[in-house]
Design a protein around this motif. Structure first.
Motif, PDB file in Angstrom:
ATOM      1  N   LEU A 109       0.842  -1.192   0.373  1.00 34.31           N
ATOM      2  CA  LEU A 109      -0.252  -0.338   0.043  1.00 34.31           C
ATOM      3  C   LEU A 109       0.928   1.156   0.506  1.00 34.31           C
ATOM      4  O   LEU A 109       0.404   2.185  -0.804  1.00 34.31           O
ATOM      5  N   ASP A 110       2.212   1.259   0.955  1.00 36.33           N
ATOM      6  CA  ASP A 110       2.946   2.153   1.081  1.00 36.33           C
ATOM      7  C   ASP A 110       3.345   2.521  -0.439  1.00 36.33           C
ATOM      8  O   ASP A 110       3.788   3.730  -0.707  1.00 36.33           O
ATOM      9  N   LEU A 111       3.339   1.684  -1.162  1.00 38.36           N
ATOM     10  CA  LEU A 111       4.609   1.430  -2.524  1.00 38.36           C
ATOM     11  C   LEU A 111       3.095   2.217  -3.559  1.00 38.36           C
ATOM     12  O   LEU A 111       3.898   3.315  -4.123  1.00 38.36           O
ATOM     13  N   LEU A 112       1.898   1.512  -3.418  1.00 37.60           N
ATOM     14  CA  LEU A 112       1.161   2.372  -4.753  1.00 37.60           C
ATOM     15  C   LEU A 112       0.823   3.582  -4.662  1.00 37.60           C
ATOM     16  O   LEU A 112       0.346   4.586  -5.355  1.00 37.60           O
ATOM     17  N   ASP A 113       0.950   4.180  -3.559  1.00 42.80           N
ATOM     18  CA  ASP A 113       0.619   5.612  -2.541  1.00 42.80           C
ATOM     19  C   ASP A 113       1.894   5.894  -3.001  1.00 42.80           C
ATOM     20  O   ASP A 113       1.485   7.627  -3.886  1.00 42.80           O
ATOM     21  N   ARG A 114       2.814   5.508  -3.539  1.00 40.96           N
ATOM     22  CA  ARG A 114       4.230   6.847  -3.460  1.00 40.96           C
ATOM     23  C   ARG A 114       4.065   6.851  -5.292  1.00 40.96           C
ATOM     24  O   ARG A 114       4.507   8.439  -5.465  1.00 40.96           O
ATOM     25  N   ILE A 115       3.952   6.205  -5.847  1.00 43.49           N
ATOM     26  CA  ILE A 115       3.382   5.592  -7.481  1.00 43.49           C
ATOM     27  C   ILE A 115       2.567   6.550  -7.497  1.00 43.49           C
ATOM     28  O   ILE A 115       2.997   7.647  -8.922  1.00 43.49           O
ATOM     29  N   SER A 116       1.535   6.560  -6.740  1.00 40.43           N
ATOM     30  CA  SER A 116       0.122   7.635  -7.749  1.00 40.43           C
ATOM     31  C   SER A 116       1.155   8.724  -7.813  1.00 40.43           C
ATOM     32  O   SER A 116       0.672  10.049  -7.979  1.00 40.43           O
ATOM     33  N   LEU A 117       1.042   9.194  -6.268  1.00 39.78           N
ATOM     34  CA  LEU A 117       1.696  10.906  -6.237  1.00 39.78           C
ATOM     35  C   LEU A 117       3.154  10.804  -7.463  1.00 39.78           C
ATOM     36  O   LEU A 117       3.276  11.936  -7.817  1.00 39.78           O
ATOM     37  N   LEU A 118       3.788   9.922  -7.197  1.00 36.95           N
ATOM     38  CA  LEU A 118       5.783  10.565  -8.462  1.00 36.95           C
ATOM     39  C   LEU A 118       4.279  10.135  -9.575  1.00 36.95           C
ATOM     40  O   LEU A 118       5.012  11.447 -10.542  1.00 36.95           O
ATOM     41  N   GLU A 119       3.588   9.563 -10.408  1.00 34.87           N
ATOM     42  CA  GLU A 119       2.768   9.989 -11.917  1.00 34.87           C
ATOM     43  C   GLU A 119       1.426  10.697 -11.702  1.00 34.87           C
ATOM     44  O   GLU A 119       1.458  11.717 -12.763  1.00 34.87           O
ATOM     45  N   ALA A 120       1.304  11.345 -10.723  1.00 31.00           N
ATOM     46  CA  ALA A 120       0.940  12.978 -10.237  1.00 31.00           C
ATOM     47  C   ALA A 120       1.745  14.001 -10.512  1.00 31.00           C
ATOM     48  O   ALA A 120       1.005  15.326 -11.106  1.00 31.00           O
ATOM     49  N   ALA A 121       2.827  13.848 -10.652  1.00 30.41           N
ATOM     50  CA  ALA A 121       3.818  14.648 -10.485  1.00 30.41           C
ATOM     51  C   ALA A 121       3.781  14.322 -12.180  1.00 30.41           C
ATOM     52  O   ALA A 121       4.143  16.344 -11.832  1.00 30.41           O
ATOM     53  N   LEU A 122       4.446  13.805 -12.144  1.00 30.23           N
ATOM     54  CA  LEU A 122       5.395  13.834 -13.723  1.00 30.23           C
ATOM     55  C   LEU A 122       3.516  14.693 -14.721  1.00 30.23           C
ATOM     56  O   LEU A 122       4.060  15.649 -15.466  1.00 30.23           O
ATOM     57  N   ARG A 123       2.179  14.090 -14.374  1.00 32.62           N
ATOM     58  CA  ARG A 123       1.479  14.611 -15.159  1.00 32.62           C
ATOM     59  C   ARG A 123       0.669  16.284 -15.040  1.00 32.62           C
ATOM     60  O   ARG A 123       0.305  16.701 -15.600  1.00 32.62           O
ATOM     61  N   GLY A 124       1.549  17.009 -13.393  1.00 29.81           N
ATOM     62  CA  GLY A 124       1.522  17.834 -13.181  1.00 29.81           C
ATOM     63  C   GLY A 124       2.413  18.863 -14.263  1.00 29.81           C
ATOM     64  O   GLY A 124       2.350  20.319 -14.138  1.00 29.81           O
ATOM     65  N   ARG A 125       3.780  18.144 -14.428  1.00 30.64           N
ATOM     66  CA  ARG A 125       4.976  18.960 -15.031  1.00 30.64           C
ATOM     67  C   ARG A 125       4.740  18.821 -16.284  1.00 30.64           C
ATOM     68  O   ARG A 125       4.828  19.100 -17.226  1.00 30.64           O
ATOM     69  N   GLY A 126       3.352  17.976 -16.663  1.00 22.86           N
ATOM     70  CA  GLY A 126       2.662  17.430 -18.041  1.00 22.86           C
ATOM     71  C   GLY A 126       3.659  17.061 -19.302  1.00 22.86           C
ATOM     72  O   GLY A 126       3.851  16.972 -20.709  1.00 22.86           O
ATOM     73  N   THR A 127       4.941  15.891 -18.172  1.00 20.25           N
ATOM     74  CA  THR A 127       5.408  15.334 -18.725  1.00 20.25           C
ATOM     75  C   THR A 127       4.856  13.746 -19.155  1.00 20.25           C
ATOM     76  O   THR A 127       4.371  13.685 -18.324  1.00 20.25           O
ATOM     77  N   ARG A 128       4.734  13.100 -19.813  1.00 17.50           N
ATOM     78  CA  ARG A 128       4.270  11.765 -20.473  1.00 17.50           C
ATOM     79  C   ARG A 128       5.261  10.584 -20.266  1.00 17.50           C
ATOM     80  O   ARG A 128       5.990  10.761 -20.976  1.00 17.50           O
ATOM     81  N   SER A 129       5.139  10.149 -19.664  1.00 15.09           N
ATOM     82  CA  SER A 129       5.611   8.484 -19.532  1.00 15.09           C
ATOM     83  C   SER A 129       5.046   7.465 -21.057  1.00 15.09           C
ATOM     84  O   SER A 129       3.973   7.724 -21.031  1.00 15.09           O
ATOM     85  N   GLU A 130       6.374   6.423 -21.363  1.00 11.62           N
ATOM     86  CA  GLU A 130       5.426   6.254 -22.289  1.00 11.62           C
ATOM     87  C   GLU A 130       4.798   4.843 -21.917  1.00 11.62           C
ATOM     88  O   GLU A 130       4.125   3.922 -23.197  1.00 11.62           O
TER      89      GLU A 130
END
Length: 135
Positions: A109-130
């Motif tokens: 659960l901790d790892l999934l929450d961290r992944i969600s935060l990192l994905e949200a940060a990427l979306r906020g910066r406008g960069t997309r992962s492939e």
């Protein structure tokens, strides 16, 4: 009479119960303190147990293990956020789907929450992962 301490600057003043009192200029500031006008609804242990279909003792064990957050009310009873049944369903899915013990579920659960935060940060910066998101 009610003067700020020496060296204190800025628009905040001590209000009732040491809460800051905000002036009109403060309301537009990004660091403005906000207070809820209506208290957030809380669920009792019995309500969470009924909505999630789990025994109250199992939910108490989850609280003791730190898998779900709970607070105590004035009477000492456990109260939960309205999202608690969804969190409990996620815990049960991890338990049955991956055959994990409860200690490892906390780590997942901790790892999934961290992944969600990192994905949200990427979306906020406008960069997309492939690669597609994990959650």
């Amino acid at each position: 009479m009610n003067q700020p301490p020496a060296g204190a600057s800025g628009p905040r003043r001590a209000g009732v119960g040491n809460r800051p009192v905000l002036t009109g200029a403060d309301l537009t500031a990004s660091t403005a303190v906000r207070y809820a006008l209506v208290p957030a609804p809380r669920l009792s242990l019995d309500a969470v147990a009924h909505r999630s279909g789990l025994h109250p003792d199992l939910i108490r064990r989850f609280v003791a293990l730190g898998l779900i957050d709970a607070e105590r009310d004035a009477a000492g009873h456990l109260v939960f956020e309205p999202t608690a049944p969804a969190v409990l369903a996620r815990i049960q899915r991890l338990r049955t789907g991956l055959c994990l013990n409860y200690a490892s579920i906390g780590l997942v659960l901790d790892l999934l929450d961290r992944i969600s935060l990192l994905e949200a940060a990427l979306r906020g910066r406008g960069t997309r992962s492939e690669t597609p998101p994990w959650t």
